[in-house]
Design a protein around this motif. Structure first.
Motif, short mmCIF file in Angstrom:
data_model
loop_
_atom_site.label_atom_id
_atom_site.label_comp_id
_atom_site.label_asym_id
_atom_site.label_seq_id
_atom_site.Cartn_x
_atom_site.Cartn_y
_atom_site.Cartn_z
N GLU A 90 -11.31 -29.98 -28.32
CA GLU A 90 -10.64 -29.52 -27.11
C GLU A 90 -11.40 -29.85 -25.84
OE1 GLU A 90 -7.67 -28.45 -26.82
OE2 GLU A 90 -7.16 -28.14 -28.93
N TRP A 91 -12.71 -30.06 -25.93
CA TRP A 91 -13.48 -30.34 -24.72
C TRP A 91 -13.51 -31.82 -24.37
CZ3 TRP A 91 -15.45 -28.57 -29.32
CH2 TRP A 91 -16.28 -29.43 -30.04
N LYS A 132 -6.36 -33.12 -21.91
CA LYS A 132 -7.03 -32.42 -23.00
C LYS A 132 -6.01 -32.14 -24.11
CE LYS A 132 -11.05 -32.35 -21.08
NZ LYS A 132 -11.64 -31.13 -20.50
N SER A 134 -5.05 -29.54 -25.57
CA SER A 134 -4.23 -28.35 -25.34
C SER A 134 -3.02 -28.63 -24.46
CB SER A 134 -5.08 -27.24 -24.71
OG SER A 134 -5.63 -27.67 -23.48
N ARG A 141 -0.28 -34.61 -30.45
CA ARG A 141 -1.65 -34.45 -30.95
C ARG A 141 -1.83 -35.19 -32.27
NH1 ARG A 141 -4.56 -29.24 -29.23
NH2 ARG A 141 -5.67 -29.61 -31.19
#
Length: 255
Positions: A90-91, A132, A134, A141
């Protein structure tokens, strides 16, 4: 003929203090280059264990696994693995996530970066390269996870229920999308799934495993009158129901 993958009389058991649990028994099959194989069978019969053996994460107790003509290859970098979850970090941005495998393999070059960008563009994610995870839908994804695998140029792709975490409608669309991408890239693929309809819609051949310790109970060659059908279109073809019922009866002989 040299096959992309050959398994010969493969056995595997898990060992604990309580004793042995036999997972696989006398598994033998071959996969042609560019062929899409689906593995189906009762829950807990050892389908994922079989993928782990092919990937080199486990070693057979008996039998041999041959990849691209070589037994027990020391380098399994030619195998790509997609899991049930996309496992995107996620980062990191989507582009950075796509590059992760290349970084781990110390293969990050100008050429591999260009390939990553080309794949993101080709499969509709370049506009989200700096987003990102999210910020993306579940289907997007999973497509990013596929690109992360493809950029490594694997010879064989192992798919361990990669659509199971998605809702039903998204699952249909994503399996259709990813199935077409794998065919277009001419990748050899092995899919583990509990969804018989998914297996019939995607595979060239379906291996039906028995309950544990798993053996290959039946092999079903899948052929449609129109070979150009997409996975989603296969579900509406007249042959679809025949294959589905055949596999259902093999897994549920008492019904």
């Amino acid at each position: 003929m040299q096959y992309a993958l050959e398994l010969k009389n493969v056995h595997y058991a898990y060992h604990t203090l309580e004793g042995e649990t036999y997972a696989l028994k006398d598994i033998t099959f071959s996969v042609r280059e560019g062929e899409f194989i689906a593995l189906v069978g009762p829950s807990g019969c050892g389908k994922s264990t079989l993928l782990h053996l092919i990937a080199g994460l486990l070693t057979p107790e008996k039998g041999l696994i041959k990849i691209n003509g070589s037994y027990h290859p020391d380098n399994t970098s030619g195998i790509g693995y997609m899991l049930q979850k996309d496992e995107l970090l996620e980062w990191r941005t989507i582009y950075q996530n796509v590059l992760l495998g290349l970084e781990i393999q110390h293969a990050l070059t100008a050429r591999s970066r260009a390939l990553a960008r080309a794949l993101l563009t080709q499969y509709g994610l370049n506009a989200f390269a700096n987003a990102k995870p999210s910020e993306l839908s579940g289907g997007m994804r999973q497509r990013a996870a596929l690109i992360r695998t493809l950029v490594l140029k694997p010879d064989i792709m192992l798919l361990d229920e990669p659509f199971s975490a998605l809702d039903y409608q998204t699952r249909l669309n994503v399996s259709d999308d990813i199935g077409q991408i794998i065919k277009k890239e001419k990748k050899t693929a092995i899919l583990v799934t509990h969804d018989l309809a998914e297996a019939v819609s995607l595979a060239d051949r379906i291996l039906v495993l028995t309950s544990r310790p798993a053996t290959i109970g039946q092999t079903v060659n899948v052929s449609f009158s129109d070979p150009g059908l997409s996975p989603l279109a296969r579900r509406n073809a007249p042959e679809f129901k025949t294959y589905f019922n055949l596999i259902w009866k093999e897994l549920n002989p008492d019904e």
